[in-house]
Design an enzyme around this catalytic site. Structure first.
Site, PDB file in Angstrom:
ATOM      1  N   LYS A   1       0.839  -1.213   0.000  1.00  0.00           N
ATOM      2  CA  LYS A   1       0.000   0.000   0.000  1.00  0.00           C
ATOM      3  C   LYS A   1       0.868   1.254   0.000  1.00  0.00           C
ATOM      4  CE  LYS A   1      -4.197  -1.658   0.127  1.00  0.00           C
ATOM      5  NZ  LYS A   1      -5.479  -2.034   0.585  1.00  0.00           N
TER       6      LYS A   1
ATOM      7  N   LYS B   1     -10.638  -3.690  -4.416  1.00  0.00           N
ATOM      8  CA  LYS B   1     -11.626  -2.621  -4.590  1.00  0.00           C
ATOM      9  C   LYS B   1     -10.956  -1.367  -5.124  1.00  0.00           C
ATOM     10  CE  LYS B   1     -13.741  -3.836  -0.239  1.00  0.00           C
ATOM     11  NZ  LYS B   1     -12.528  -3.847   0.599  1.00  0.00           N
TER      12      LYS B   1
ATOM     13  N   LYS C   1      -3.628  -9.013  -6.753  1.00  0.00           N
ATOM     14  CA  LYS C   1      -4.926  -9.530  -6.299  1.00  0.00           C
ATOM     15  C   LYS C   1      -6.067  -8.596  -6.691  1.00  0.00           C
ATOM     16  CE  LYS C   1      -5.719  -7.848  -1.651  1.00  0.00           C
ATOM     17  NZ  LYS C   1      -7.111  -7.659  -1.302  1.00  0.00           N
TER      18      LYS C   1
HETATM   19  N1  AQP Z   1      -8.722 -10.847  -4.194  1.00  0.00           N
HETATM   20  C1  AQP Z   1      -9.161 -11.447  -3.103  1.00  0.00           C
HETATM   21  N2  AQP Z   1      -9.323 -12.794  -3.073  1.00  0.00           N
HETATM   22  C2  AQP Z   1      -9.780 -13.418  -1.949  1.00  0.00           C
HETATM   23  N3  AQP Z   1     -10.104 -12.754  -0.805  1.00  0.00           N
HETATM   24  C3  AQP Z   1      -9.960 -11.413  -0.807  1.00  0.00           C
HETATM   25  N4  AQP Z   1     -10.182 -10.481   0.142  1.00  0.00           N
HETATM   26  C4  AQP Z   1      -9.878  -9.264  -0.357  1.00  0.00           C
HETATM   27  N5  AQP Z   1      -9.452  -9.375  -1.624  1.00  0.00           N
HETATM   28  C5  AQP Z   1      -9.490 -10.698  -1.931  1.00  0.00           C
HETATM   29  C6  AQP Z   1     -10.680 -10.753   1.492  1.00  0.00           C
HETATM   30  O1  AQP Z   1     -11.889 -10.028   1.663  1.00  0.00           O
HETATM   31  C7  AQP Z   1     -11.982  -9.612   3.026  1.00  0.00           C
HETATM   32  C8  AQP Z   1     -12.300  -8.156   3.100  1.00  0.00           C
HETATM   33  O2  AQP Z   1     -11.215  -7.414   2.532  1.00  0.00           O
HETATM   34  P1  AQP Z   1     -10.956  -5.930   2.961  1.00  0.00           P
HETATM   35  O3  AQP Z   1     -12.076  -5.107   2.546  1.00  0.00           O
HETATM   36  O4  AQP Z   1     -10.684  -5.880   4.404  1.00  0.00           O
HETATM   37  O5  AQP Z   1      -9.657  -5.396   2.349  1.00  0.00           O
HETATM   38  P2  AQP Z   1      -8.584  -5.910   1.394  1.00  0.00           P
HETATM   39  O6  AQP Z   1      -8.101  -7.255   1.752  1.00  0.00           O
HETATM   40  O7  AQP Z   1      -7.529  -4.875   1.372  1.00  0.00           O
HETATM   41  O8  AQP Z   1      -9.456  -5.970   0.096  1.00  0.00           O
HETATM   42  P3  AQP Z   1      -9.472  -5.136  -1.175  1.00  0.00           P
HETATM   43  O9  AQP Z   1     -10.705  -5.448  -1.919  1.00  0.00           O
HETATM   44  O10 AQP Z   1      -8.190  -5.317  -1.887  1.00  0.00           O
HETATM   45  O11 AQP Z   1      -9.606  -3.641  -0.692  1.00  0.00           O
HETATM   46  P4  AQP Z   1      -8.628  -2.438  -0.907  1.00  0.00           P
HETATM   47  O12 AQP Z   1      -8.521  -2.235  -2.377  1.00  0.00           O
HETATM   48  O13 AQP Z   1      -9.314  -1.309  -0.220  1.00  0.00           O
HETATM   49  O14 AQP Z   1      -7.336  -2.798  -0.283  1.00  0.00           O
HETATM   50  C9  AQP Z   1     -10.649  -9.971   3.700  1.00  0.00           C
HETATM   51  O15 AQP Z   1     -10.811 -11.157   4.457  1.00  0.00           O
HETATM   52  C10 AQP Z   1      -9.732 -10.199   2.553  1.00  0.00           C
HETATM   53  O16 AQP Z   1      -8.718 -11.111   2.855  1.00  0.00           O
END
Ligand code: AQP
Length: 326
Positions: free
Chosen positions: A112, A196, A193
């Protein structure tokens, strides 16, 4: 006391199929087995650049998406992190026992800080300590997450152990559990990965059937299988999604085509897109209904925060007493 689970999701954008198959599907199953706490972690979400004017909408949408996907407010406690101030209070107490070196090693922080070079703040660095507080406030032992969060749950365990050794036995050992598809990759870039915050990488739970078709059809693959070689990341990702959204016969048929070197990715994508549209239809419908009932959703959150606060307050009281502050 039976085991508790805790997990969270950030209101940083549209909830996507990576969140769904990686985490939410597990939460929906496990809520019947354990006392469950699910949190929209808005304090985590403010550690990267964001627009305050649509934060409340994103929080609301995240709640709606999760309930539409199967979280049952009659069984699980669903609440907003910032409605329970003990999350930040316990973070501070944990800050005082967490070595900086532990945080510097966190992969998510490194990624990040690269992604948001201009705005690396203390909150982003401290994110995993807040996450440890989220989990340990409820003394949760089971933490269903996607693969990217495993390192943070391990750090939570280290903090729990350090606290117990220093101040006396207080916290259980939390354990991360992964589902069958713990890491869905971005459709536009399968080396990163699905996220969002990466436009083009995801299909969201609120996408229309046509948007789903378009995103799947645009997914990056390869020019064809390398004989005897490993599947390319894009193709492996599509097969992973196929296993989640299509029946086993379909997966087998495309696997056979792949093994014979006769696969046509456009056919695979068409089938996958239609199966995804069908699988997500009930969620989309439930979502539309919930959007018409904002008061019901707000009541769920009020009840959730009240229940969570009762437990959180007691944990912080115990922690402060052990630390000589009570
Ligand atoms: N690509 C993924 N595959 C499987 N699991 C995923 N998770 C996130 N991306 C994937 C799981 O979803 C849960 C919630 O995630 P989060 O909102 O806490 O944040 P994150 O992991 O940082 O997800 P994002 O979508 O990538 O958000 P941003 O872009 O804001 O960083 C968690 O259990 C995560 O493991």
């Amino acid at each position: 006391m039976g085991k508790r689970i805790f997990s969270g999701i950030q209101p940083t954008g549209a909830v996507h199929i990576g969140n769904y198959v990686g985490a939410i599907k597990q939460w929906v199953d496990l809520q019947h087995k354990y006392e469950s706490f699910f949190c929209i972690v808005d304090y985590h979400a403010i550690t990267i650049p964001y627009d305050p004017s649509d934060m409340q909408q994103r929080i609301f949408d995240a709640v709606v998406d999760n309930i539409a996907a199967g979280l049952d407010p009659e069984i699980a406690t669903i609440f907003i992190q910032s409605h329970v101030p003990e999350h930040t209070e316990l973070t501070w107490l944990f800050n005082s026992i967490t070595p900086m070196g532990w945080l510097g090693r966190m992969t998510q922080f490194k990624e990040k800080s690269e992604q948001f070079k201009e705005s690396v703040n203390v909150g982003l660095y401290d994110y995993p300590v807040l996450q440890a507080a989220d989990i340990l406030l409820y003394k949760a032992q089971v933490v269903p997450v996607g693969e990217d969060q495993v390192q943070h749950v391990e750090l939570t365990r280290d903090i729990a152990r350090k606290f117990n050794v220093t101040f006396g036995d207080t916290f259980p050992d939390p354990e991360a559990i992964l589902g069958a598809a713990p890491r869905i990759m971005g459709l536009n870039d399968p080396t990163r990965k699905m996220s969002k915050s990466i436009p083009g990488s995801y299909v969201s739970l609120s996408d229309s059937p046509d948007e789903i078709r378009q995103s799947v059809m645009r997914a990056v693959t390869d020019v064809g299988p390398t004989p005897g070689g490993e599947m390319s990341p894009g193709t492996a990702n599509l097969f992973m999604l196929l296993r989640e959204f299509s029946p086993p016969e379909t997966v087998q048929r495309f696997q056979d085509d792949y093994d014979r070197g006769a696969i046509r990715y456009s056919d695979l994508k068409k089938v996958l897109a239609e199966d995804m549209v069908a699988a997500l239809a009930p969620i989309r419908e439930a979502r539309e209904k919930l959007l018409q009932q904002p008061e019901t959703v707000r009541e769920v959150l009020r009840r959730g925060a009240e229940k969570a606060r009762g437990i959180a307050r007691e944990t912080v009281r115990e922690v402060k007493e052990r630390m000589g502050l009570g």
